[in-house]
Scaffold this motif. Sequence first.
Motif, mmCIF file in Angstrom:
data_model
loop_
_atom_site.group_PDB
_atom_site.id
_atom_site.type_symbol
_atom_site.label_atom_id
_atom_site.label_comp_id
_atom_site.label_asym_id
_atom_site.label_seq_id
_atom_site.Cartn_x
_atom_site.Cartn_y
_atom_site.Cartn_z
ATOM 1 N N ARG A 145 -17.392 0.026 3.878
ATOM 2 C CA ARG A 145 -16.318 0.462 4.773
ATOM 3 C C ARG A 145 -15.219 1.218 4.010
ATOM 4 N NH1 ARG A 145 -14.960 -1.424 9.900
ATOM 5 N NH2 ARG A 145 -13.441 -0.009 10.804
ATOM 6 N N THR A 146 -14.925 0.784 2.769
ATOM 7 C CA THR A 146 -13.907 1.468 1.978
ATOM 8 C C THR A 146 -14.493 2.753 1.424
ATOM 9 O OG1 THR A 146 -12.893 -0.628 1.362
ATOM 10 C CG2 THR A 146 -12.347 1.265 0.000
ATOM 11 N N ARG A 147 -13.993 3.887 1.882
ATOM 12 C CA ARG A 147 -14.550 5.173 1.460
ATOM 13 C C ARG A 147 -13.532 6.026 0.723
ATOM 14 N NH1 ARG A 147 -18.621 6.982 6.364
ATOM 15 N NH2 ARG A 147 -19.518 4.925 6.711
ATOM 16 N N GLN A 148 -12.551 5.386 0.134
ATOM 17 C CA GLN A 148 -11.516 6.128 -0.568
ATOM 18 C C GLN A 148 -10.901 5.230 -1.626
ATOM 19 O OE1 GLN A 148 -9.098 6.982 2.821
ATOM 20 N NE2 GLN A 148 -8.262 4.931 2.954
ATOM 21 N N LEU A 149 -10.102 5.831 -2.490
ATOM 22 C CA LEU A 149 -9.329 5.077 -3.464
ATOM 23 C C LEU A 149 -8.016 4.675 -2.820
ATOM 24 C CD1 LEU A 149 -9.962 7.472 -6.464
ATOM 25 C CD2 LEU A 149 -10.720 5.099 -6.371
ATOM 26 N N ASN A 150 -7.761 3.374 -2.738
ATOM 27 C CA ASN A 150 -6.527 2.881 -2.136
ATOM 28 C C ASN A 150 -5.609 2.354 -3.233
ATOM 29 O OD1 ASN A 150 -7.166 3.331 0.664
ATOM 30 N ND2 ASN A 150 -8.609 1.644 0.504
ATOM 31 N N PHE A 151 -4.341 2.775 -3.197
ATOM 32 C CA PHE A 151 -3.377 2.439 -4.241
ATOM 33 C C PHE A 151 -2.306 1.493 -3.691
ATOM 34 C CE2 PHE A 151 -5.410 6.288 -5.494
ATOM 35 C CZ PHE A 151 -5.396 6.325 -6.868
ATOM 36 N N PHE A 152 -2.026 0.429 -4.472
ATOM 37 C CA PHE A 152 -1.039 -0.568 -4.082
ATOM 38 C C PHE A 152 -0.017 -0.731 -5.205
ATOM 39 C CE2 PHE A 152 -5.096 -1.555 -2.132
ATOM 40 C CZ PHE A 152 -4.771 -1.724 -0.791
ATOM 41 N N ALA A 153 1.251 -0.631 -4.866
ATOM 42 C CA ALA A 153 2.320 -0.780 -5.846
ATOM 43 C C ALA A 153 2.740 -2.239 -5.944
ATOM 44 C CB ALA A 153 3.525 0.078 -5.448
ATOM 45 N N VAL A 154 2.836 -2.736 -7.176
ATOM 46 C CA VAL A 154 3.345 -4.092 -7.430
ATOM 47 C C VAL A 154 4.802 -3.945 -7.845
ATOM 48 C CG1 VAL A 154 3.103 -6.200 -8.782
ATOM 49 C CG2 VAL A 154 1.067 -4.858 -8.183
ATOM 50 N N GLY A 155 5.713 -4.449 -7.033
ATOM 51 C CA GLY A 155 7.139 -4.307 -7.315
ATOM 52 C C GLY A 155 7.804 -3.339 -6.364
ATOM 53 N N GLU A 156 9.102 -3.422 -6.288
ATOM 54 C CA GLU A 156 9.869 -2.606 -5.359
ATOM 55 C C GLU A 156 10.308 -1.297 -6.011
ATOM 56 O OE1 GLU A 156 12.246 -5.397 -2.446
ATOM 57 O OE2 GLU A 156 12.631 -5.998 -4.507
ATOM 58 N N GLY A 157 10.642 -0.319 -5.167
ATOM 59 C CA GLY A 157 11.185 0.940 -5.655
ATOM 60 C C GLY A 157 10.108 1.890 -6.137
ATOM 61 N N THR A 158 10.536 3.073 -6.558
ATOM 62 C CA THR A 158 9.602 4.108 -6.991
ATOM 63 C C THR A 158 9.088 3.871 -8.409
ATOM 64 O OG1 THR A 158 11.479 5.455 -7.720
ATOM 65 C CG2 THR A 158 10.637 5.849 -5.496
ATOM 66 N N GLU A 159 9.810 3.103 -9.208
ATOM 67 C CA GLU A 159 9.402 2.853 -10.585
ATOM 68 C C GLU A 159 8.795 1.453 -10.720
ATOM 69 O OE1 GLU A 159 12.650 3.630 -13.207
ATOM 70 O OE2 GLU A 159 12.758 5.747 -12.682
ATOM 71 N N HIS A 160 7.765 1.167 -9.938
ATOM 72 C CA HIS A 160 7.120 -0.134 -9.987
ATOM 73 C C HIS A 160 6.348 -0.271 -11.300
ATOM 74 C CE1 HIS A 160 4.377 2.748 -8.039
ATOM 75 N NE2 HIS A 160 3.412 2.089 -8.648
ATOM 76 N N PRO A 161 6.200 -1.511 -11.824
ATOM 77 C CA PRO A 161 5.603 -1.701 -13.143
ATOM 78 C C PRO A 161 4.083 -1.615 -13.190
ATOM 79 C CG PRO A 161 6.230 -3.810 -12.227
ATOM 80 C CD PRO A 161 6.732 -2.763 -11.270
ATOM 81 N N LEU A 162 3.426 -1.630 -12.027
ATOM 82 C CA LEU A 162 1.967 -1.698 -12.031
ATOM 83 C C LEU A 162 1.402 -1.210 -10.703
ATOM 84 C CD1 LEU A 162 -0.477 -2.935 -13.771
ATOM 85 C CD2 LEU A 162 -0.336 -4.856 -12.184
ATOM 86 N N THR A 163 0.218 -0.605 -10.765
ATOM 87 C CA THR A 163 -0.486 -0.173 -9.567
ATOM 88 C C THR A 163 -1.878 -0.795 -9.544
ATOM 89 O OG1 THR A 163 0.687 1.948 -9.452
ATOM 90 C CG2 THR A 163 -1.416 1.806 -8.305
ATOM 91 N N LEU A 164 -2.254 -1.364 -8.393
ATOM 92 C CA LEU A 164 -3.620 -1.849 -8.169
ATOM 93 C C LEU A 164 -4.393 -0.778 -7.417
ATOM 94 C CD1 LEU A 164 -2.848 -5.473 -6.853
ATOM 95 C CD2 LEU A 164 -3.092 -4.719 -9.231
ATOM 96 N N PHE A 220 0.855 -1.189 0.000
ATOM 97 C CA PHE A 220 0.000 0.000 0.000
ATOM 98 C C PHE A 220 0.887 1.233 0.000
ATOM 99 C CE2 PHE A 220 -1.719 3.448 2.572
ATOM 100 C CZ PHE A 220 -2.899 3.730 1.895
ATOM 101 N N PHE A 221 0.530 2.235 -0.816
ATOM 102 C CA PHE A 221 1.352 3.444 -0.792
ATOM 103 C C PHE A 221 0.568 4.749 -0.825
ATOM 104 C CE2 PHE A 221 0.804 2.954 -5.354
ATOM 105 C CZ PHE A 221 0.818 4.251 -5.869
ATOM 106 N N PHE A 222 -0.755 4.694 -1.053
ATOM 107 C CA PHE A 222 -1.471 5.975 -1.111
ATOM 108 C C PHE A 222 -2.963 5.742 -0.938
ATOM 109 C CE2 PHE A 222 -2.685 10.178 -2.573
ATOM 110 C CZ PHE A 222 -1.568 10.949 -2.325
ATOM 111 N N ALA A 223 -3.653 6.729 -0.348
ATOM 112 C CA ALA A 223 -5.110 6.722 -0.246
ATOM 113 C C ALA A 223 -5.614 8.121 -0.557
ATOM 114 C CB ALA A 223 -5.556 6.294 1.147
ATOM 115 N N ALA A 224 -6.730 8.199 -1.265
ATOM 116 C CA ALA A 224 -7.273 9.503 -1.633
ATOM 117 C C ALA A 224 -8.787 9.488 -1.523
ATOM 118 C CB ALA A 224 -6.863 9.864 -3.059
ATOM 119 N N GLN A 225 -9.333 10.551 -0.944
ATOM 120 C CA GLN A 225 -10.779 10.699 -0.836
ATOM 121 C C GLN A 225 -11.318 11.741 -1.805
ATOM 122 O OE1 GLN A 225 -11.141 11.417 3.467
ATOM 123 N NE2 GLN A 225 -12.145 9.418 3.633
#
Length: 222
Positions: free
Chosen positions: A77-96, A27-32
């Motif tokens: 219960r989920t009231r925001q957009l939750n972002f998950f990075a697939v892969g290590e580092g800042t240049e990950h290949p995909l976000t869920l 997990f790396f970010f959440a936005a409402q």
Amino acid sequence: MTILTPEEQEAQRIEAGRLLFARPVRFFFAAQKLDGLPAPEAPEVAFCGRSNVGKSSLINAVAGHHGLARVSHTPGRTRQLNFFAVGEGTEHPLTLVDMPGYGFAQASKAVKADWQGLMFDYLRGRPTLRRVFLLMDARIETKDGDRAAMDLLGEAAVPFQIVLTKSDDAKPASRLLKRQQEMAEIVRKRVAAHPVVLTTSSAKGTGIPDLRAAIADIAAGG
């Protein structure tokens, strides 16, 4: 030049999905609000569905990380957009992206309108969004909220793919078959819908390799 059989091609897709999710997922970010979204960088795939459709459980199963997305027995219960990075580092290949659920009876009309507005603004304005996986419960009929979500995706011109969840509880087998046939008919009538309907069970692992393969195709630019 080696020509692969359809079976060999499918095996390669499944392996690509396995390798993609052998990487760490975090997990790396959440936005409402729309102005609170992270900068668009890696390709994104989003998961959308009715509250209590098993969205968090499915994300956890795909990621191979049972504590990644928060599983709640309280619909909405989920009231925001939750972002998950697939892969290590800042240049990950995909976000869920885990989108807020819809169809929750407990929420007020104002809250529902706010959530729908956030969903549409995200869908319409996110340049890195490649596909939305629209989750549908294999055990129950299509609801008005599901049709509204498909309308919303069509209006936003976002490709989506239907994923049936909880298939292990869809009994007898004829019920699941009928549901699959219903979904096939729906996607034939929806321009934005991917032609392949996926059937999954987070509890049994059914269809998870196929879903991972579909995501790996997107990450590879397919």
